[in-house]
Structures are given as structure tokens and as C-alpha cells.
Scaffold this motif. Structure first.
Motif, mmCIF file in Angstrom:
data_model
loop_
_atom_site.group_PDB
_atom_site.id
_atom_site.type_symbol
_atom_site.label_atom_id
_atom_site.label_comp_id
_atom_site.label_asym_id
_atom_site.label_seq_id
_atom_site.Cartn_x
_atom_site.Cartn_y
_atom_site.Cartn_z
ATOM 1 N N UNK A 250 143.379 128.970 87.448
ATOM 2 C CA UNK A 250 142.531 127.914 86.890
ATOM 3 C C UNK A 250 142.054 126.939 87.955
ATOM 4 N N UNK A 251 142.872 126.708 88.970
ATOM 5 C CA UNK A 251 142.534 125.765 90.039
ATOM 6 C C UNK A 251 141.304 126.198 90.814
ATOM 7 N N UNK A 252 141.038 127.500 90.823
ATOM 8 C CA UNK A 252 140.005 128.025 91.710
ATOM 9 C C UNK A 252 138.743 128.491 90.988
ATOM 10 N N UNK A 253 138.587 128.144 89.731
ATOM 11 C CA UNK A 253 137.336 128.444 89.042
ATOM 12 C C UNK A 253 136.210 127.629 89.654
ATOM 13 N N UNK A 254 135.044 128.232 89.796
ATOM 14 C CA UNK A 254 133.884 127.527 90.353
ATOM 15 C C UNK A 254 132.669 127.758 89.451
ATOM 16 N N UNK A 255 131.727 126.806 89.421
ATOM 17 C CA UNK A 255 130.550 126.960 88.561
ATOM 18 C C UNK A 255 129.507 127.869 89.189
ATOM 19 N N UNK A 256 128.674 128.444 88.342
ATOM 20 C CA UNK A 256 127.495 129.140 88.829
ATOM 21 C C UNK A 256 126.492 128.114 89.357
ATOM 22 N N UNK A 257 125.559 128.579 90.166
ATOM 23 C CA UNK A 257 124.466 127.712 90.604
ATOM 24 C C UNK A 257 123.565 127.378 89.415
ATOM 25 N N UNK A 258 123.100 126.154 89.358
ATOM 26 C CA UNK A 258 122.198 125.753 88.278
ATOM 27 C C UNK A 258 120.895 126.550 88.344
ATOM 28 N N UNK A 259 120.427 126.829 89.557
ATOM 29 C CA UNK A 259 119.211 127.627 89.757
ATOM 30 C C UNK A 259 119.597 128.885 90.530
ATOM 31 N N UNK A 260 119.597 130.060 89.898
ATOM 32 C CA UNK A 260 119.995 131.296 90.597
ATOM 33 C C UNK A 260 119.085 131.612 91.779
ATOM 34 N N UNK B 12 127.362 141.414 98.557
ATOM 35 C CA UNK B 12 127.819 140.024 98.540
ATOM 36 C C UNK B 12 129.019 139.882 97.616
ATOM 37 N N UNK B 13 130.071 139.265 98.140
ATOM 38 C CA UNK B 13 131.268 138.964 97.352
ATOM 39 C C UNK B 13 131.117 137.541 96.832
ATOM 40 N N UNK B 14 131.256 137.369 95.524
ATOM 41 C CA UNK B 14 130.866 136.100 94.926
ATOM 42 C C UNK B 14 131.832 135.681 93.825
ATOM 43 N N UNK B 15 131.819 134.395 93.532
ATOM 44 C CA UNK B 15 132.677 133.813 92.498
ATOM 45 C C UNK B 15 131.838 133.106 91.447
ATOM 46 N N UNK B 16 132.310 133.147 90.194
ATOM 47 C CA UNK B 16 131.700 132.375 89.108
ATOM 48 C C UNK B 16 132.727 132.236 87.997
ATOM 49 N N UNK B 17 132.993 131.007 87.589
ATOM 50 C CA UNK B 17 134.002 130.790 86.563
ATOM 51 C C UNK B 17 135.323 131.390 87.000
ATOM 52 N N UNK B 18 135.950 132.218 86.163
ATOM 53 C CA UNK B 18 137.241 132.822 86.514
ATOM 54 C C UNK B 18 137.122 134.152 87.242
ATOM 55 N N UNK B 19 135.896 134.573 87.598
ATOM 56 C CA UNK B 19 135.680 135.939 88.068
ATOM 57 C C UNK B 19 135.271 136.019 89.535
ATOM 58 N N UNK B 20 135.649 137.146 90.152
ATOM 59 C CA UNK B 20 135.089 137.596 91.418
ATOM 60 C C UNK B 20 134.216 138.805 91.122
ATOM 61 N N UNK B 21 133.084 138.905 91.796
ATOM 62 C CA UNK B 21 132.213 140.060 91.646
ATOM 63 C C UNK B 21 131.616 140.446 92.981
#
Length: 222
Positions: free
Chosen positions: A134-144, A152-161
């Protein structure tokens, strides 16, 4: 758990949390492998759901599922795949600020977690991997971004993709890998399938390269 009919031959298992969905998915696969699951064509996990598509007898399936008590997944269970990553993403500094750490700590923290493919979607080969606390959740960009590079390795909310190919995307980019995630000449075509554990391996220098090598339950891509 709520069971919902879908069409004439499918059932949707609706669960309360992603963790429950992953546990049910693992249990369904296990019982299908051992021949103790009524006939079904496909088992498709979602964030908080599992779809049983093409059930031979939905009534028998529903009766069977209501008898089950499904335990939580045990950490460390399931096949594991090592993926090399250069932690050089465009949003590395921003993620470090959100986490309250130095940029080089992002690689240590992220690669030190056990990730698991929960479900797939968005584009062929794109896997939603859980494992961020939970400490490491991050928001998506407001403008993709209009185009995110493949690998590209990326984070959004609770996920890595990992982006299998160049495409628009709003996730926070922390690194890159040269691993091929989708290959129609491979069976299965998707490298990352639901239930697979993933370990990200930081690369100090030079590009990631070479084929996958399989040893027992572990696969290493370097």
C-alpha cells in the motif's frame, strides 16, 4: 462470493478483493489439472472476478463452486520468471519523490518485492502484476502520453506492468526491458500469464539481451 450467469454457458465469480480472485483462479486451475473441476473451456481472471467460459453444465458448476473453501495464496507458490530491468524510466525521479526515497532506492525496493500476474488486458501481452505494498501505490498521469516505448516498465495504483509494444499510456515509467512479451510464434504467445510470479532483476549497464532459459520452475531472461 457472488456467482453470476453470463450467457447460456458461462459463470462469473464475483469476489471482494484482488487477492481472493487470484486465490480462486489458482484453485480453479489446480482442480482442472487434477480432473476435479466440471468441464469448462476457459478460465479467465479479472481484477476481482474469474470468468468460467464455456461450462458444459453451469448448474453443476455452480453447485460445485458453492461447496468450496478456497485458501489464500501462499507466498512463493507458482512458477517464477526473472526479468532484467534497467531502472532508467522517465518518471523514476517522480516515483522516488512519491515514495520519499532517493531515485536509486526505487530499483532496490521494486526489485525486492515478489510480483504476481493477476490478470491480462489492455493490449496483447500486457499483464497486471500485483505485489506493491500500500505504501508504494502511485497515481496514473492525469494526461496520458501519446506513445510509451515498448518494454517500458511502469507503475499505476497497485500494479506493475510492461508495455508489450509502443502505445499510448498514463502509467509511471520507472524502467525498461528488452524481453519480448508477445510472440505469435511462441506457445503461449504471452510471456506473462496469470499466476506467474515475477522477479525484476536490476541491470547495471548494457542492454538486456538473449533468450529465455528454463530450469525447473524458474525461468531466467537475460
Amino acid at each position: 462470493m457472488i456467482l453470476r450467469p453470463v450467457g447460456q454457458d458461462s459463470l462469473l465469480i464475483d469476489l471482494d478483493t484482488p487477492e481472493e480472485a487470484q486465490a480462486w483462479h489458482a484453485q480453479l486451475l489446480s482442480r482442472r489439472d487434477t480432473g476435479t473441476l466440471p468441464s469448462v473451456r476457459e478460465i479467465v481472471p479479472g481484477e476481482k472476478t474469474v470468468l468460467l467460459y464455456g461450462a458444459h453444465d453451469t448448474g453443476a458448476m455452480e453447485t460445485e463452486l458453492r461447496r468450496w473453501s478456497v485458501p489464500a495464496l501462499v507466498a512463493g507458490s507458482g512458477p517464477v520468471l526473472d526479468i532484467p530491468v534497467h531502472y532508467n524510466g522517465a518518471d523514476l525521479d517522480a516515483v522516488a519523490d512519491l515514495w520519499g526515497v532517493a531515485p536509486d532506492e526505487v530499483a532496490r525496493i521494486h526489485s525486492g518485492m515478489e510480483h504476481r500476474v493477476a490478470f491480462c488486458g489492455f493490449s496483447p501481452g500486457f499483464a497486471y502484476m500485483t505485489g506493491l505494498g500500500d505504501t508504494y501505490h502511485v497515481p496514473r498521469h492525469a494526461a496520458p502520453r501519446t506513445s510509451v516505448p515498448a518494454g517500458s516498465v511502469a507503475l499505476a495504483g497497485p500494479y506493475t506492468g510492461i508495455y508489450p509494444r509502443a502505445s499510448p499510456g498514463g502509467w509511471q515509467l520507472i524502467g525498461t526491458t528488452h524481453v519480448r512479451l508477445w510472440d505469435m510464434e511462441r506457445e503461449p504467445a504471452a510471456l506473462l500469464t496469470p499466476g506467474t510470479r515475477v522477479r525484476f532483476v536490476p541491470q547495471e549497464s548494457g542492454p538486456a539481451r538473449g533468450p529465455a532459459q528454463t530450469t525447473g520452475a524458474e525461468r531466467h531472461i537475460a
